[in-house]
Motif scaffolding. Structure first.
Motif, PDB file in Angstrom:
ATOM      1  N   GLN A   1     -38.963 -38.927  16.107  1.00 40.64           N
ATOM      2  CA  GLN A   1     -37.581 -39.430  15.447  1.00 40.64           C
ATOM      3  C   GLN A   1     -37.830 -40.356  14.486  1.00 40.64           C
ATOM      4  OE1 GLN A   1     -34.742 -38.245  16.376  1.00 40.64           O
ATOM      5  NE2 GLN A   1     -33.697 -39.441  15.170  1.00 40.64           N
ATOM      6  N   LYS A   2     -39.016 -41.284  14.383  1.00 38.91           N
ATOM      7  CA  LYS A   2     -39.143 -42.208  13.395  1.00 38.91           C
ATOM      8  C   LYS A   2     -39.354 -41.556  12.075  1.00 38.91           C
ATOM      9  CE  LYS A   2     -40.800 -46.029  11.934  1.00 38.91           C
ATOM     10  NZ  LYS A   2     -41.104 -45.829  10.366  1.00 38.91           N
ATOM     11  N   ARG A   3     -39.999 -40.252  11.758  1.00 34.77           N
ATOM     12  CA  ARG A   3     -39.910 -39.725  10.751  1.00 34.77           C
ATOM     13  C   ARG A   3     -38.623 -39.163  10.065  1.00 34.77           C
ATOM     14  NH1 ARG A   3     -44.945 -40.821   8.457  1.00 34.77           N
ATOM     15  NH2 ARG A   3     -46.312 -40.571  10.138  1.00 34.77           N
ATOM     16  N   VAL A   4     -37.633 -38.927  10.903  1.00 32.60           N
ATOM     17  CA  VAL A   4     -36.474 -38.447  10.502  1.00 32.60           C
ATOM     18  C   VAL A   4     -35.743 -39.667  10.001  1.00 32.60           C
ATOM     19  CG1 VAL A   4     -34.294 -37.411  11.151  1.00 32.60           C
ATOM     20  CG2 VAL A   4     -36.468 -36.472  11.953  1.00 32.60           C
ATOM     21  N   GLU A   5     -35.798 -40.972  10.697  1.00 32.72           N
ATOM     22  CA  GLU A   5     -35.139 -42.170  10.500  1.00 32.72           C
ATOM     23  C   GLU A   5     -35.668 -42.584   9.364  1.00 32.72           C
ATOM     24  OE1 GLU A   5     -36.121 -44.829  13.720  1.00 32.72           O
ATOM     25  OE2 GLU A   5     -34.727 -43.794  14.844  1.00 32.72           O
ATOM     26  N   ASP A   6     -36.848 -42.245   8.624  1.00 36.80           N
ATOM     27  CA  ASP A   6     -37.312 -42.881   7.307  1.00 36.80           C
ATOM     28  C   ASP A   6     -36.520 -41.912   6.419  1.00 36.80           C
ATOM     29  OD1 ASP A   6     -39.054 -44.369   8.095  1.00 36.80           O
ATOM     30  OD2 ASP A   6     -40.963 -43.073   8.312  1.00 36.80           O
ATOM     31  N   ILE A   7     -36.237 -40.885   6.444  1.00 38.61           N
ATOM     32  CA  ILE A   7     -35.449 -39.842   5.696  1.00 38.61           C
ATOM     33  C   ILE A   7     -33.963 -40.327   5.625  1.00 38.61           C
ATOM     34  CG2 ILE A   7     -34.712 -37.547   4.876  1.00 38.61           C
ATOM     35  CD1 ILE A   7     -37.586 -37.975   4.828  1.00 38.61           C
ATOM     36  N   ASN A   8     -33.499 -40.928   6.702  1.00 36.04           N
ATOM     37  CA  ASN A   8     -32.148 -41.285   6.912  1.00 36.04           C
ATOM     38  C   ASN A   8     -32.001 -42.600   6.103  1.00 36.04           C
ATOM     39  OD1 ASN A   8     -30.650 -39.090   7.993  1.00 36.04           O
ATOM     40  ND2 ASN A   8     -31.635 -39.507  10.203  1.00 36.04           N
ATOM     41  N   ALA A   9     -33.010 -43.375   6.284  1.00 41.13           N
ATOM     42  CA  ALA A   9     -32.951 -44.539   5.525  1.00 41.13           C
ATOM     43  C   ALA A   9     -32.783 -44.404   4.037  1.00 41.13           C
ATOM     44  CB  ALA A   9     -34.192 -45.462   6.102  1.00 41.13           C
ATOM     45  N   ASP A  10     -33.479 -43.430   3.455  1.00 39.71           N
ATOM     46  CA  ASP A  10     -33.462 -43.194   2.002  1.00 39.71           C
ATOM     47  C   ASP A  10     -32.010 -42.832   1.740  1.00 39.71           C
ATOM     48  OD1 ASP A  10     -35.909 -43.973   1.564  1.00 39.71           O
ATOM     49  OD2 ASP A  10     -36.663 -41.910   1.842  1.00 39.71           O
ATOM     50  N   LEU A  11     -31.204 -41.880   2.550  1.00 40.10           N
ATOM     51  CA  LEU A  11     -30.163 -41.193   2.564  1.00 40.10           C
ATOM     52  C   LEU A  11     -29.002 -42.382   2.593  1.00 40.10           C
ATOM     53  CD1 LEU A  11     -30.075 -38.116   4.587  1.00 40.10           C
ATOM     54  CD2 LEU A  11     -30.211 -38.395   2.096  1.00 40.10           C
ATOM     55  N   GLU A  12     -29.149 -43.431   3.505  1.00 42.09           N
ATOM     56  CA  GLU A  12     -28.303 -44.779   3.591  1.00 42.09           C
ATOM     57  C   GLU A  12     -28.395 -45.518   2.315  1.00 42.09           C
ATOM     58  OE1 GLU A  12     -27.489 -48.451   6.621  1.00 42.09           O
ATOM     59  OE2 GLU A  12     -29.278 -47.033   6.732  1.00 42.09           O
ATOM     60  N   LEU A  13     -29.598 -45.936   1.736  1.00 44.57           N
ATOM     61  CA  LEU A  13     -29.614 -46.400   0.570  1.00 44.57           C
ATOM     62  C   LEU A  13     -28.968 -45.622  -0.738  1.00 44.57           C
ATOM     63  CD1 LEU A  13     -30.846 -48.596  -1.282  1.00 44.57           C
ATOM     64  CD2 LEU A  13     -32.901 -47.220  -1.709  1.00 44.57           C
ATOM     65  N   PHE A  14     -28.836 -44.246  -0.332  1.00 39.02           N
ATOM     66  CA  PHE A  14     -28.146 -43.458  -1.497  1.00 39.02           C
ATOM     67  C   PHE A  14     -26.523 -43.754  -1.176  1.00 39.02           C
ATOM     68  CE2 PHE A  14     -25.795 -39.245  -1.726  1.00 39.02           C
ATOM     69  CZ  PHE A  14     -25.824 -39.224  -3.176  1.00 39.02           C
ATOM     70  N   ARG A  15     -26.295 -43.798   0.065  1.00 33.40           N
ATOM     71  CA  ARG A  15     -24.813 -43.784   0.512  1.00 33.40           C
ATOM     72  C   ARG A  15     -24.299 -45.148  -0.330  1.00 33.40           C
ATOM     73  NH1 ARG A  15     -26.474 -41.466   5.557  1.00 33.40           N
ATOM     74  NH2 ARG A  15     -26.265 -43.767   6.301  1.00 33.40           N
ATOM     75  N   ASP A  16     -25.189 -46.121   0.313  1.00 29.18           N
ATOM     76  CA  ASP A  16     -24.520 -47.271  -0.330  1.00 29.18           C
ATOM     77  C   ASP A  16     -24.468 -47.864  -1.872  1.00 29.18           C
ATOM     78  OD1 ASP A  16     -24.674 -47.899   2.351  1.00 29.18           O
ATOM     79  OD2 ASP A  16     -26.613 -48.921   2.362  1.00 29.18           O
ATOM     80  N   LYS A  17     -25.549 -47.103  -2.508  1.00 26.04           N
ATOM     81  CA  LYS A  17     -25.565 -47.223  -4.003  1.00 26.04           C
ATOM     82  C   LYS A  17     -24.313 -46.597  -4.717  1.00 26.04           C
ATOM     83  CE  LYS A  17     -27.356 -48.940  -7.559  1.00 26.04           C
ATOM     84  NZ  LYS A  17     -27.336 -50.302  -7.858  1.00 26.04           N
ATOM     85  N   VAL A  18     -24.030 -45.194  -4.027  1.00 27.61           N
ATOM     86  CA  VAL A  18     -23.033 -44.637  -4.832  1.00 27.61           C
ATOM     87  C   VAL A  18     -21.666 -44.517  -4.278  1.00 27.61           C
ATOM     88  CG1 VAL A  18     -24.799 -42.794  -5.657  1.00 27.61           C
ATOM     89  CG2 VAL A  18     -23.482 -42.286  -3.471  1.00 27.61           C
ATOM     90  N   GLY A  19     -21.714 -44.877  -2.993  1.00 29.63           N
ATOM     91  CA  GLY A  19     -20.249 -45.106  -2.351  1.00 29.63           C
ATOM     92  C   GLY A  19     -19.279 -46.165  -3.202  1.00 29.63           C
ATOM     93  N   SER A  20     -19.837 -47.310  -3.403  1.00 32.74           N
ATOM     94  CA  SER A  20     -19.106 -48.139  -3.894  1.00 32.74           C
ATOM     95  C   SER A  20     -18.719 -47.854  -5.251  1.00 32.74           C
ATOM     96  CB  SER A  20     -19.742 -49.422  -3.768  1.00 32.74           C
ATOM     97  OG  SER A  20     -21.273 -49.462  -4.642  1.00 32.74           O
ATOM     98  N   THR A  21     -19.849 -47.198  -5.962  1.00 31.91           N
ATOM     99  CA  THR A  21     -19.335 -46.837  -7.462  1.00 31.91           C
ATOM    100  C   THR A  21     -18.231 -45.784  -7.332  1.00 31.91           C
ATOM    101  OG1 THR A  21     -21.825 -46.889  -7.956  1.00 31.91           O
ATOM    102  CG2 THR A  21     -20.407 -45.639  -9.675  1.00 31.91           C
ATOM    103  N   LEU A  22     -18.392 -44.948  -6.315  1.00 27.02           N
ATOM    104  CA  LEU A  22     -17.129 -43.875  -6.495  1.00 27.02           C
ATOM    105  C   LEU A  22     -15.848 -44.408  -6.311  1.00 27.02           C
ATOM    106  CD1 LEU A  22     -19.042 -40.862  -4.713  1.00 27.02           C
ATOM    107  CD2 LEU A  22     -18.253 -40.940  -7.084  1.00 27.02           C
ATOM    108  N   LYS A  23     -15.875 -45.202  -5.383  1.00 29.55           N
ATOM    109  CA  LYS A  23     -14.669 -46.194  -4.876  1.00 29.55           C
ATOM    110  C   LYS A  23     -14.057 -46.907  -6.249  1.00 29.55           C
ATOM    111  CE  LYS A  23     -12.730 -49.875  -1.943  1.00 29.55           C
ATOM    112  NZ  LYS A  23     -13.168 -50.853  -0.989  1.00 29.55           N
ATOM    113  N   CYS A  24     -14.985 -47.640  -6.977  1.00 33.26           N
ATOM    114  CA  CYS A  24     -14.702 -48.302  -8.055  1.00 33.26           C
ATOM    115  C   CYS A  24     -13.990 -47.297  -9.045  1.00 33.26           C
ATOM    116  CB  CYS A  24     -15.897 -48.957  -8.496  1.00 33.26           C
ATOM    117  SG  CYS A  24     -15.577 -49.612 -10.196  1.00 33.26           S
TER     118      CYS A  24
END
Length: 815
Positions: free
Chosen positions: A659-682
Motif C-alpha cells: 500500500q505504501k507504493r500506491v500511496e506514493d503515486i496518490n501523493a503525486d496525484l494529490e499534488l496535481f489536484r491541488d495545483k490545477v484545482g484552484s487554477t480551474l476554479k479561478c
C-alpha cells in the motif's frame, strides 16, 4: 457495393445520396400520379395534395426501411391526434365559429401546445400534426368564406387524413421498390467504410512513429488527420441509421459505441501522443525488441479490424483470438520504463493506445462469491443531488418553452397569414410547422435558408410552367431532376436541411398540382405568406430565447471548467475492489458530463459563428474554438485516465502491491489536484465576467478597503498558490511521478505473477504519467486562451491578468 466503390469513399458517399434522392423522386412521382389524375373513388378525398408531398418529403428523404416504417407510425399517431381533436372541437364549438381568422389561430395555437408538450411524442409526429392542424382550421375558414355557409364537422379532418395517408403509402412504396433499402445494410456498409478509414489512419500513424526526421513525421501526421473528419461522419451515419434499424430487426444490436470507444478513441490518443513528440527519430524506437513488439501489435490490430469488417453485430468489435504465447508472454514494458525519460512518455502512451486498440488492456476479473453483496460506501451526494435537480428542472422548463414557442409561433403565423391573404393563408403556418426542432438552432440562418430555398423552388416552378404552359404531365416530370438537385443542396453548409426541403416543396407546389390559379401569382403569394410565418417564428424565438449563442457559449465554458475540476478532484488510485467499482463508475460519469458540455459548447460556437452580431461585440470565434479544442482534448485524456486507473487497481489487487507504493503515486496525484484545482476554479469564475468595467464599478460601490491596483491583492499567499503551472512545474511534477513509476516498476518486476498483468500495469502507469503532464499543459493553454478572450473583450485595459481579476471577484463577492 463493388470493391471500387468501397475503396473510393467520395464515390460511395455520392452514390448513397443519389440513390436516396431517387427514392424521394419515386415517392413524389407516386403522389403526383395519384393527385394529378385521381381515381373517381378518391377524387373528393385528396383535396390537399400539397400536404401529401410534404408528408413524403418529411418521411422518405435519406431514410431506410426502418426509418420509413417509424415515420409512418409517427404520421398515423399524428393523424389520430389531430383528427380526434379537430372533430371534437368543430362539433363542440361549431364550424361557423372558425369563419374568422382569430378563431382559427386560437384553435391552431391550442392544438400545437397540446401536441408539443408530451415528451414521448416523436418530433416527426409533432411536425406532421402541426401541419395537419394548420390545414384543418385554415381550410375551415376558407370554405366558410367561399361557400357562405358552415361545412360539415368531419369533412376537412378526413380530407387531411386522406392526403396524409397518400404520402405515407407513397413513402413506404418508394423505400420498398424495386428492392428494400434496409438500415441493416446501410450500417454494415458504413461500418466497413469506417474500419477501412481507421486502418488507413493507423498505418500513417505507425509510419510517423518510425519517421527519421521532423518533416516526414509532420507530413504523415497530417495525412492521418485528413481522414479523421470523414471517419467522424461515418460514425454519425451509423448512429442515425441505428434508430430506424430497430424497426427492421429489433433482435440485432449494432454498437457504434463500440467503434467509438474501442477504435476511434485509441486512434485519437495515438494522434495526441505523436503531436506531443518534440523530435524525430524517436530514441526509444531504436530498440529492436520494441520495434518488433509494435509490429506484432499492428498485426493483431489488423486481425481485429478485419474481423470488424466482416461482422457488424454487437459481438463484432471484440479482441481477436490470439495464441497462448502472445497472451501469456506479453512484452516486458518495465525495461523501457527503467530507462525512459520525460520525453519518452508520449512514445509509451502511443504503445499503450495500441495495446488498448487491440484489446489487450481489459480487466478480466473472475467472479467471486459474494461479490454481488458489495454495498455502496458512504459518500457525499449533495452535489450530485443538486446537479440532478438542476438537470431535471432544465429539461422540464425546456419542454414547456418548446410547447409555448410552437403554440405562439403557429398561432401568430396563421392569424397574420389569413389577414393578409385568406385564400393562401395555409402557407404561413405550414412553412414553419415542419421546421420546429426541440434543440436550439441558428434562428436567423435557418429562416434565411428557408426563405432562399422557397424562392429558388418557386422560381424554378414558374420557369417550367412558362416554358411548358398547358402540359401538366410534362411540367411534373421536370420537377423530378429538381428533387435530385435539392437532395444534394440539403448537404451544403449554405442551405442545409431547411433550405433543401424548402426548395423541393417550393417547386412541387407549383409543378405537382393543378387548378391553383396563375403560377406567378401563386408563387408570389406563397413567398409572402412564408415570409410572414418565418418572421413570426424569428420574433417568438427572440422573445422566448433572448440569450445569444455567444453568451451561452461563454456560460458553457464555465460549466465545462467546473466539470473538468470535478474530474480532477476525483483522481485517485484504489486497490480496494469494493471502492474500485464505485470510484470507476463515478469518474466515468463525470467524464461523460464533461463530454456533454463540450458537445453543447461546439453547438453554441457553430451557431454563434453564423448569427448576426447586431449591436453586440463580434464573436471571437478563433479563441472559442481554441477553448473548445482544449476542453475536448482534456475530455479524451480523462477517458484514458479512467481506463488506466481501472487496470492499475485491478493489477494491484492481483499482485498484492504494498500500500505504501500506491500511496506514493496518490501523493503525486494529490499534488496535481491541488495545483490545477484552484487554477480551474479561478478560470471558471473569471470567464463568468465579460466586462472588467462592471467589476470595477462593483468594487467602487463596495468601497473595498483593498487597493488591488496598487499591488495589494487580498490573500496574496492564496494568489500565489493559484498561479497556473509553468513548464518547470510541469517538468518537475512529471519527473517526480516518473521516478515513482520506476520504483514501482522494479517492485512489480520482482513479483511472482503473470507477465501479462505486470506488463499491463507498467504500460498503464506510463500512460498515466503522460496524461497527467498533458492535462497540466492543456490547463495552461486554457489559461492563456481565457486571458486572450478577456483582453480582447476589454481593449481599454492595458494589461489583463486572470488572477488579478479573480482576486477582484473574490473581494466583490467575498468568496
Amino acid at each position: 457495393m463493388s470493391s471500387s466503390s468501397v475503396n473510393n469513399p467520395t464515390k460511395t458517399l455520392w452514390l448513397n445520396r443519389f440513390y436516396s434522392s431517387l427514392r424521394t423522386v419515386l415517392a413524389c412521382a407516386i403522389v403526383g400520379a395519384v393527385t394529378l389524375c385521381p381515381p373517381a373513388a378518391v377524387h373528393n378525398l385528396l383535396h390537399f395534395p400539397a400536404f401529401s408531398y410534404v408528408t413524403t418529403i418529411l418521411i422518405v428523404s435519406e431514410a431506410s426501411l426502418g426509418q420509413v416504417i417509424k415515420g409512418c407510425f409517427c404520421a398515423l399517431y399524428a393523424t389520430v391526434q389531430v383528427t380526434a381533436a379537430s372533430v371534437l372541437a368543430l362539433w363542440l364549438v361549431g364550424p361557423g365559429t372558425f369563419a374568422r381568422s382569430e378563431g382559427a389561430a386560437a384553435a391552431v395555437a391550442l392544438t400545437a401546445f397540446v401536441v408539443a408538450l408530451p415528451r414521448s411524442t416523436p418530433l416527426l409526429a409533432k411536425r406532421i400534426a402541426f401541419g395537419q392542424a394548420v390545414i384543418v382550421y385554415v381550410s375551415t375558414v376558407v370554405k366558410n368564406g367561399e361557400e357562405g355557409e358552415s361545412i360539415g364537422v368531419v369533412v376537412e379532418p378526413v380530407r387531411v387524413a386522406a392526403s396524409t395517408g397518400l404520402g405515407v403509402v407513397a413513402s413506404l412504396l418508394a423505400v420498398l421498390l424495386p428492392f428494400p433499402r434496409l438500415g441493416y445494410n446501410e450500417v454494415k456498409r458504413t461500418c466497413r467504410l469506417y474500419i477501412q478509414n481507421a486502418s488507413e489512419r493507423l498505418s500513417f500513424l505507425l509510419l510517423a512513429l518510425n519517421a527519421q526526421d521532423n518533416q516526414a513525421a509532420s507530413d504523415l501526421i497530417s495525412k492521418a488527420k485528413f481522414p479523421a473528419a470523414e471517419g467522424a461522419k461515418h460514425l454519425q451515419s451509423i448512429r442515425e441509421a441505428q434508430g430506424g434499424m430497430k424497426w427492421e430487426r429489433p433482435h440485432l444490436k449494432f454498437l457504434s459505441l463500440s467503434l467509438n470507444d474501442e477504435v476511434e478513441t485509441p486512434i485519437r490518443g495515438m494522434e495526441l501522443a505523436l503531436s506531443s513528440c518534440h523530435s524525430f527519430p524517436i530514441a526509444l524506437m531504436d530498440d529492436h525488441d520494441l520495434k518488433a513488439e509494435s509490429a506484432r501489435l499492428k498485426s493483431r490490430i489488423d486481425v481485429k479490424l478485419e474481423q470488424a469488417k466482416c461482422l457488424t453485430t454487437s459481438d463484432a468489435i471484440t479482441a481477436p483470438e490470439t495464441t497462448t504465447e502472445s497472451s501469456n508472454n506479453a512484452y516486458p514494458w518495465w525495461r523501457q520504463l527503467s530507462i525512459a525519460a520525460h520525453d519518452d512518455l508520449p512514445t509509451l502512451f502511443f504503445l499503450y493506445c495500441m495495446e488498448l486498440l487491440q484489446g489487450g488492456l481489459k480487466m478480466e476479473e473472475e467472479e467471486e462469491e459474494g461479490e454481488e453483496e458489495l454495498t455502496k460506501p458512504d459518500i457525499d451526494i449533495t452535489k450530485g443531488t443538486r446537479r440532478l435537480q438542476r438537470t431535471w428542472t432544465a429539461v422540464r422548463t425546456k419542454r414547456w418553452n418548446f410547447a409555448f414557442k410552437c403554440s405562439l409561433s403557429l398561432g401568430l403565423a396563421v392569424l397574420f397569414g389569413l389577414m393578409f391573404n385568406e385564400r393562401n393563408g395555409y402557407w404561413s403556418g405550414l412553412t414553419i410547422a415542419i421546421s420546429f426542432v426541440t434543440e436550439r438552432q441558428a434562428t436567423f440562418t435557418m429562416a434565411n435558408a428557408r426563405a432562399q430555398g422557397t424562392a429558388m423552388g418557386s422560381v424554378y416552378g414558374i420557369l417550367c410552367s412558362f416554358l411548358f404552359h398547358g402540359l401538366v404531365e410534362l411540367r411534373f416530370l421536370l420537377v423530378l431532376p429538381w428533387i435530385v438537385f435539392a437532395s444534394f443542396l440539403r448537404q451544403s453548409k449554405m442551405y442545409g436541411q431547411a433550405g433543401g426541403i424548402s426548395a423541393v416543396i417550393g417547386a412541387l407546389l407549383i409543378l405537382g398540382r393543378k387548378n391553383y390559379g396563375n403560377p406567378s401569382e401563386f408563387a408570389i403569394a406563397r413567398i409572402t405568406e412564408a415570409t410572414i410565418g418565418l418572421l413570426c417564428l424569428v420574433a417568438v424565438e427572440i422573445v422566448l430565447q433572448p440569450a445569444r449563442a455567444a453568451t451561452l457559449a461563454r456560460t458553457e465554458i464555465a460549466w465545462g471548467l467546473e466539470a473538468f475540476r470535478d474530474c480532477v478532484e476525483g483522481f485517485t488510485l484504489c486497490t480496494d475492489r469494493k471502492g474500485l467499482f464505485f470510484s470507476s463508475t463515478t469518474q466515468r460519469d463525470k467524464q461523460k458530463i464533461l463530454e456533454c458540455h463540450v458537445d453543447k459548447l461546439n453547438q453554441f460556437v457553430m451557431e454563434a459563428e453564423v448569427e448576426p452580431n447586431f449591436w453586440f461585440l463580434p464573436f471571437h470565434a478563433t479563441c472559442y474554438k481554441k477553448l473548445l479544442g482544449s476542453l475536448r482534448k482534456a475530455s479524451d485524456l480523462l477517458l484514458f485516465v479512467c481506463n488506466q486507473s481501472e487496470v492499475f487497481s485491478y493489477g494491484a489487487d492481483r499482485l498484492q502491491l504494498d500500500q505504501k507504493r500506491v500511496e506514493d503515486i496518490n501523493a503525486d496525484l494529490e499534488l496535481f489536484r491541488d495545483k490545477v484545482g484552484s487554477t480551474l476554479k479561478c478560470l471558471q469564475k473569471v470567464i463568468s465576467f465579460e466586462f472588467l468595467t462592471d467589476l470595477e464599478d462593483g468594487l467602487h460601490k463596495e468601497k473595498s478597503s483593498c487597493d488591488i491596483e496598487l499591488g495589494k491583492p487580498p490573500e496574496g499567499d492564496k494568489l500565489k498558490m493559484m498561479l497556473g503551472p509553468d513548464e518547470v512545474t510541469v517538468s518537475n511534477l512529471v519527473n517526480g511521478f516518473l521516478q515513482h513509476l520506476r520504483e514501482l516498476g522494479d517492485v512489480i518486476d520482482k513479483k511472482e505473477a503473470e507477465q501479462k498483468v505486470k506488463s499491463q500495469m507498467i504500460l498503464c502507469l506510463s500512460g498515466l504519467g503522460f496524461c497527467i503532464g498533458s492535462l497540466i499543459r492543456e490547463i495552461k493553454e486554457i489559461e492563456n486562451e481565457v486571458q486572450e478572450l478577456i483582453a480582447w473583450e476589454n481593449p481599454t485595459t492595458t494589461q489583463v491578468n486572470v488572477y488579478d481579476v479573480y482576486c477582484k471577484i473574490s473581494d466583490l463577492h467575498k468568496i
